[in-house]
Motif scaffolding. Structure first.
Motif, short mmCIF file in Angstrom:
data_model
loop_
_atom_site.label_atom_id
_atom_site.label_comp_id
_atom_site.label_asym_id
_atom_site.label_seq_id
_atom_site.Cartn_x
_atom_site.Cartn_y
_atom_site.Cartn_z
N PHE A 153 0.84 -1.19 0.00
CA PHE A 153 0.00 0.00 0.00
C PHE A 153 0.88 1.24 0.00
CE2 PHE A 153 0.69 -1.14 4.42
CZ PHE A 153 0.89 0.07 5.09
N VAL A 154 0.23 2.35 -0.33
CA VAL A 154 0.89 3.65 -0.36
C VAL A 154 -0.01 4.63 0.38
CG1 VAL A 154 1.70 5.52 -1.85
CG2 VAL A 154 1.98 3.14 -2.59
N PHE A 155 0.58 5.54 1.15
CA PHE A 155 -0.25 6.52 1.84
C PHE A 155 0.47 7.86 1.92
CE2 PHE A 155 2.39 4.75 5.16
CZ PHE A 155 2.62 5.79 6.06
N SER A 156 -0.33 8.89 2.13
CA SER A 156 0.22 10.25 2.24
C SER A 156 -0.05 10.82 3.62
CB SER A 156 -0.40 11.16 1.17
OG SER A 156 -1.78 11.36 1.42
N LEU A 179 -0.04 7.63 -9.14
CA LEU A 179 0.12 6.21 -8.80
C LEU A 179 -1.15 5.43 -9.12
CD1 LEU A 179 2.02 6.58 -5.42
CD2 LEU A 179 2.91 5.50 -7.49
N GLU A 180 -2.30 6.04 -8.90
CA GLU A 180 -3.56 5.36 -9.25
C GLU A 180 -3.65 5.15 -10.76
OE1 GLU A 180 -8.41 5.91 -8.90
OE2 GLU A 180 -7.07 7.64 -9.14
N GLU A 181 -3.20 6.15 -11.53
CA GLU A 181 -3.29 6.07 -12.99
C GLU A 181 -2.32 5.07 -13.58
OE1 GLU A 181 -2.52 10.03 -14.27
OE2 GLU A 181 -4.49 10.80 -13.69
N LYS A 182 -1.13 4.94 -12.98
CA LYS A 182 -0.05 4.19 -13.61
C LYS A 182 0.26 2.85 -12.97
CE LYS A 182 1.07 7.14 -16.87
NZ LYS A 182 1.05 6.76 -18.31
N THR A 183 -0.49 2.46 -11.92
CA THR A 183 -0.22 1.19 -11.24
C THR A 183 -1.54 0.47 -10.97
OG1 THR A 183 -0.42 1.96 -8.95
CG2 THR A 183 1.70 2.34 -10.06
N PRO A 184 -1.49 -0.79 -10.51
CA PRO A 184 -2.73 -1.51 -10.16
C PRO A 184 -3.32 -1.08 -8.81
CG PRO A 184 -0.91 -3.03 -10.70
CD PRO A 184 -0.32 -1.68 -10.49
N LEU A 185 -2.69 -0.16 -8.12
CA LEU A 185 -3.16 0.27 -6.81
C LEU A 185 -4.51 0.97 -6.92
CD1 LEU A 185 0.18 1.77 -5.42
CD2 LEU A 185 -0.73 -0.52 -5.02
N ILE A 186 -5.38 0.76 -5.92
CA ILE A 186 -6.70 1.37 -5.91
C ILE A 186 -6.92 2.08 -4.58
CG2 ILE A 186 -7.67 -0.30 -7.52
CD1 ILE A 186 -8.95 -1.71 -5.14
N TYR A 187 -7.79 3.08 -4.60
CA TYR A 187 -8.09 3.82 -3.38
C TYR A 187 -8.91 2.97 -2.41
CZ TYR A 187 -6.45 8.50 -4.67
OH TYR A 187 -5.67 9.59 -4.98
N CYS A 188 -8.54 3.04 -1.12
CA CYS A 188 -9.38 2.48 -0.06
C CYS A 188 -9.68 3.56 0.98
CB CYS A 188 -8.71 1.27 0.59
SG CYS A 188 -7.13 1.63 1.41
N HIS A 189 -9.05 4.70 0.82
CA HIS A 189 -9.17 5.83 1.74
C HIS A 189 -8.60 7.02 0.98
CE1 HIS A 189 -8.09 8.44 5.16
NE2 HIS A 189 -8.94 7.74 5.90
N ARG A 190 -9.04 8.22 1.30
CA ARG A 190 -8.55 9.37 0.51
C ARG A 190 -7.04 9.56 0.62
NH1 ARG A 190 -7.87 14.15 3.39
NH2 ARG A 190 -8.53 14.08 5.57
N GLN A 191 -6.43 8.97 1.65
CA GLN A 191 -4.97 9.10 1.81
C GLN A 191 -4.24 7.77 1.57
OE1 GLN A 191 -5.52 11.16 5.84
NE2 GLN A 191 -3.63 12.10 5.10
N TYR A 192 -4.98 6.74 1.15
CA TYR A 192 -4.37 5.42 0.98
C TYR A 192 -4.73 4.78 -0.36
CZ TYR A 192 -3.07 5.09 5.95
OH TYR A 192 -2.52 5.29 7.20
N LEU A 193 -3.72 4.19 -0.99
CA LEU A 193 -3.91 3.30 -2.12
C LEU A 193 -3.43 1.92 -1.70
CD1 LEU A 193 -2.43 5.47 -5.03
CD2 LEU A 193 -4.84 4.91 -4.72
N ILE A 194 -4.13 0.88 -2.14
CA ILE A 194 -3.73 -0.47 -1.74
C ILE A 194 -3.66 -1.37 -2.96
CG2 ILE A 194 -6.10 -1.30 -1.30
CD1 ILE A 194 -4.69 -2.65 1.28
#
Length: 236
Positions: A153-156, A179-194
């Protein structure tokens, strides 16, 4: 004054280009970078008007670097290449600025002449890959190239954008939007991609949920994204 950054993994190539640019007093080299990670940091810091970009670099190529840049901060790009004649014709067909190694002084002067007349960035997005295979990261004084399949996951937060894997955490200068546009990561929270592949469990809570990753990390899921996350796995 035209601010520019030189990106090339070969120090002698950067030095040669810098020496040629020294004959053009209206061009100011604000930074040099030997790889994509250094380049992204320098571009975000200096926001140059012009980027001299080597195409063939190890690990992360010049084209991959383009995919990692925010479109709103994209400089005018001059490609530096040792590509064959076929590739050069492709650049000419799309009217992209390019320099063929070893760089000819007259050719550089001609390219800079065109740039001076129009410094507006040109659309190079279709040259960049749609998906990234690696993320450029840094941890302390270490530059890291993280394979996308290792990212959980990625977070800010106020400290920046953090990339978490089963083996630790690093930072990146890419935005969550990119990161959302260019990777398979998806939002699960406004500050988190998983990464969906990293999810072991979705734990339902009052007012939302949390994800447990395969390494045991816990990631918050807001009510806004819960339905979409559940439906991704076929849950109603």
């Amino acid at each position: 004054m035209i601010s520019c950054i030189l990106v090339d993994d070969e120090p002698f190539a950067r030095e040669a280009l810098a020496e040629l640019l020294a004959h053009h007093p209206d061009v100011n080299i604000v930074a040099q970078a030997s790889n994509a990670i250094e380049a992204i940091q320098a571009i975000n810091q200096h926001k140059p008007a012009l980027l001299f970009l080597d195409i063939q670099m190890p690990r992360i190529s010049g084209m991959e670097l383009l995919a990692m840049l925010d479109k709103d901060n994209m400089p005018r790009v001059v490609f530096v290449t040792a590509f064959d004649e076929y590739a050069i014709k492709a650049f000419e067909h799309h009217a992209f600025d390019y320099l063929l190694k070893p760089i000819d002084e007259a050719r550089l002067a001609s390219t800079l002449g065109r740039v001076r007349k129009d410094l507006r960035p040109r659309d190079v997005s279709f040259l960049a890959p749609e998906r990234l295979a690696h993320l450029p990261c840094f941890s302390g004084n270490r530059l890291k190239v993280v394979p996308i399949e290792e990212v959980e996951f990625v977070f800010s937060d106020v400290g920046g954008i953090h990339v978490s894997t089963a083996n630790g955490r690093a930072h990146t200068q890419m935005t969550l939007k990119l990161l959302e546009e260019k990777t398979p990561l998806i939002y699960c929270h406004r500050q988190y991609l998983i990464a969906p592949a990293a999810i072991a469990e979705i734990v339902l809570l009052d007012g939302g949920a949390e994800v447990v990753t395969r390494s045991g990390a816990r990631v918050p899921v807001s009510r806004r994204y819960l339905k979409e996350l559940k439906s991704h796995f076929g849950f109603q």
